[in-house]
Design a protein around this motif. Sequence first.
Motif, PDB file in Angstrom:
ATOM      1  N   VAL A  90      11.765  19.183   7.531  1.00  0.00           N
ATOM      2  CA  VAL A  90      11.332  20.566   7.359  1.00  0.00           C
ATOM      3  C   VAL A  90      10.258  20.612   6.284  1.00  0.00           C
ATOM      4  O   VAL A  90      10.402  19.986   5.230  1.00  0.00           O
ATOM      5  CB  VAL A  90      12.496  21.491   6.945  1.00  0.00           C
ATOM      6  CG1 VAL A  90      12.031  22.950   6.928  1.00  0.00           C
ATOM      7  CG2 VAL A  90      13.687  21.324   7.861  1.00  0.00           C
TER       8      VAL A  90
ATOM      9  N   ILE B 143       9.777  20.304  11.346  1.00  0.00           N
ATOM     10  CA  ILE B 143       9.653  21.735  11.598  1.00  0.00           C
ATOM     11  C   ILE B 143       8.840  22.332  10.457  1.00  0.00           C
ATOM     12  O   ILE B 143       9.212  22.190   9.285  1.00  0.00           O
ATOM     13  CB  ILE B 143      11.034  22.412  11.667  1.00  0.00           C
ATOM     14  CG1 ILE B 143      11.878  21.787  12.775  1.00  0.00           C
ATOM     15  CG2 ILE B 143      10.887  23.917  11.884  1.00  0.00           C
ATOM     16  CD1 ILE B 143      13.346  22.215  12.736  1.00  0.00           C
TER      17      ILE B 143
ATOM     18  N   LEU C  38      13.025  30.990   4.930  1.00  0.00           N
ATOM     19  CA  LEU C  38      13.425  30.218   6.109  1.00  0.00           C
ATOM     20  C   LEU C  38      13.467  28.727   5.795  1.00  0.00           C
ATOM     21  O   LEU C  38      14.363  28.007   6.263  1.00  0.00           O
ATOM     22  CB  LEU C  38      12.450  30.489   7.258  1.00  0.00           C
ATOM     23  CG  LEU C  38      12.735  29.783   8.586  1.00  0.00           C
ATOM     24  CD1 LEU C  38      14.138  30.111   9.090  1.00  0.00           C
ATOM     25  CD2 LEU C  38      11.692  30.159   9.628  1.00  0.00           C
ATOM     26  N   TYR C  39      12.520  28.262   4.996  1.00  0.00           N
ATOM     27  CA  TYR C  39      12.498  26.856   4.587  1.00  0.00           C
ATOM     28  C   TYR C  39      13.792  26.476   3.862  1.00  0.00           C
ATOM     29  O   TYR C  39      14.414  25.455   4.157  1.00  0.00           O
ATOM     30  CB  TYR C  39      11.287  26.603   3.690  1.00  0.00           C
ATOM     31  CG  TYR C  39      11.297  25.266   2.982  1.00  0.00           C
ATOM     32  CD1 TYR C  39      10.974  24.093   3.654  1.00  0.00           C
ATOM     33  CD2 TYR C  39      11.632  25.179   1.625  1.00  0.00           C
ATOM     34  CE1 TYR C  39      10.991  22.866   3.005  1.00  0.00           C
ATOM     35  CE2 TYR C  39      11.651  23.965   0.968  1.00  0.00           C
ATOM     36  CZ  TYR C  39      11.326  22.809   1.653  1.00  0.00           C
ATOM     37  OH  TYR C  39      11.343  21.606   1.010  1.00  0.00           O
TER      38      TYR C  39
ATOM     39  N   LEU D 125      16.626  26.243   6.358  1.00  0.00           N
ATOM     40  CA  LEU D 125      16.530  25.091   7.256  1.00  0.00           C
ATOM     41  C   LEU D 125      16.831  23.767   6.557  1.00  0.00           C
ATOM     42  O   LEU D 125      17.426  22.871   7.161  1.00  0.00           O
ATOM     43  CB  LEU D 125      15.145  25.036   7.904  1.00  0.00           C
ATOM     44  CG  LEU D 125      14.854  26.136   8.951  1.00  0.00           C
ATOM     45  CD1 LEU D 125      13.420  26.031   9.452  1.00  0.00           C
ATOM     46  CD2 LEU D 125      15.829  26.054  10.109  1.00  0.00           C
TER      47      LEU D 125
ATOM     48  N   TYR E 106      19.055  20.771   7.975  1.00  0.00           N
ATOM     49  CA  TYR E 106      18.341  19.571   8.419  1.00  0.00           C
ATOM     50  C   TYR E 106      18.248  18.476   7.351  1.00  0.00           C
ATOM     51  O   TYR E 106      17.931  17.334   7.673  1.00  0.00           O
ATOM     52  CB  TYR E 106      16.932  19.937   8.889  1.00  0.00           C
ATOM     53  CG  TYR E 106      16.922  20.598  10.245  1.00  0.00           C
ATOM     54  CD1 TYR E 106      16.909  19.833  11.411  1.00  0.00           C
ATOM     55  CD2 TYR E 106      16.933  21.985  10.365  1.00  0.00           C
ATOM     56  CE1 TYR E 106      16.894  20.426  12.659  1.00  0.00           C
ATOM     57  CE2 TYR E 106      16.927  22.591  11.614  1.00  0.00           C
ATOM     58  CZ  TYR E 106      16.905  21.809  12.762  1.00  0.00           C
ATOM     59  OH  TYR E 106      16.901  22.403  14.001  1.00  0.00           O
TER      60      TYR E 106
END
Length: 508
Positions: free
Chosen positions: A279, A360, A367-368, A371, A375
């Motif tokens: 990510v 991603i 959002l980072y 994620l 991930y």
Amino acid sequence: MTAAMQVTGVNAENLSEVQEFYRNKSVFLTGGSGFLGKVFIEKILRATDVKCIYILMRPKKGQAVEERIEAMFKNPLFTELNKLKPTARNRLIPIHGDCQLSSLGISPADRQTLLDEVEIVMHSAATVRFNEPLYNALAINVRATMDLMQLAKKMRKLQAFVHVSSAFANCTVFHVDEVYYKNELNITAENMCKVADLLGPEKTNGMTSEWLGKSPNTYTFTKALAEEAVLSEGKDLPICIFRPGIVIPTYSEPLVGWVDNLYGPMSILYGVAHGVVRVLYLHLDTNANFAPVDMCANLMLVSAWNTAKQMNQTTSVPPPIYNFVPDERNMLKWQTYRRTLEEHAPKMPLTKMIWYPFVIIVNSKLLYNILILFYHIIPGYIFDFLLLLIGKKRRMIKTYQKLHKQIAVLDYFVEHKFTFTMENTSKLWLSLSRADQKIFNFNIREINWPEYFHNSLMGVRCFMGKEQPETIPKAKRLMQRLLILHRTVQVLVYGGACALMSWAFLRI
């Protein structure tokens, strides 16, 4: 036309003024063991008949200075030079010293040698760590620059002094011209060093946020202070400032795609290739201000030549600055970088992947953060648990903590769009003869970026991953197996999530 030209019948355009300038010259280089420093040493030794290079260096990791130099010349970067000029190594003369020490830690005898012999100074030494403690960053990036300028003022043969700064030294300004931005600082370099001396390391570091002001980190703050020092204390010297962007693998010489470090985008690329980084927080429409390291070395060499040429001209203008990043005629976006990686990375995977490589990219910090939990962090704990079961040392969570810390310091540069002017650099390029343009190429407008990144990928694989092209078939087979495993895990996770949501819905 000179007598030599009349005898040979050579057109002036086919002569290299830059090569002639460096003939039998003595150069003093700081930062010679760094990424840019190594490429500079290789190029000046291979392309010119320089008399000698005095290189400031300290012992490191149990290696004496002479041992470090011997190890340097065993690097693949120097293979061609060693073949063409087997005795070139003898032109490198170590000067024992350290940029963290007063007066660079140079002995009286070595200092006198420099005063008597040096004609060109190349100041490339710096700490490039964004989170370097302020007291240390001041010593290396600012005080060393000031001490070196004081030394240079006493060099009786001095013709040129090149100070290597950064395109992001003045990153509180988002359109950067080739000018000084001293008004962006709340203190001068001299006064900042005096205050640090009075306060000492602990108090200076404790007040970092107060001193930095708008600057996002100690690196950019101290590089801006060093530029102010050049303006205020170096104006009587034949001096210039070189501001490269993010320095990345070689474009063409002496090896295509050579790199020896994992800073900046190369560390992220390497992490993705290993299947570790999945990510990224990035705005794909912003400019990727990259600068190939071999072109940087060439521009350093040419800017010194031009500075010496202008030395006898009486002028009150500030020392010239040369910005060096892609400009509007060959602009580079992060989107181009991503597309090229997506196209070419699967063609040259690593044999040491721990998972199927994918990434991603999001432009939302919230959002980072969500994620990376799913991930990075959770898979990291699972991986560490499996390592524990087989009796091996846990490492993934520590790796992710370090990676996330490194990536976080780049947030400021992700969230802002920077543009640059390169008028001085462009004029310097156009002033060169055809011969010098060929030998000392820094025409960044000619670069085919997709082709360059393809070569950089192979360079990272060969020089950092230590994997030769013949291992690619084996790596592709591993990637296929990891892809099957990756898809299996996706099906299980998504299927489990759907089953859980269905169960919860039926219970309502």
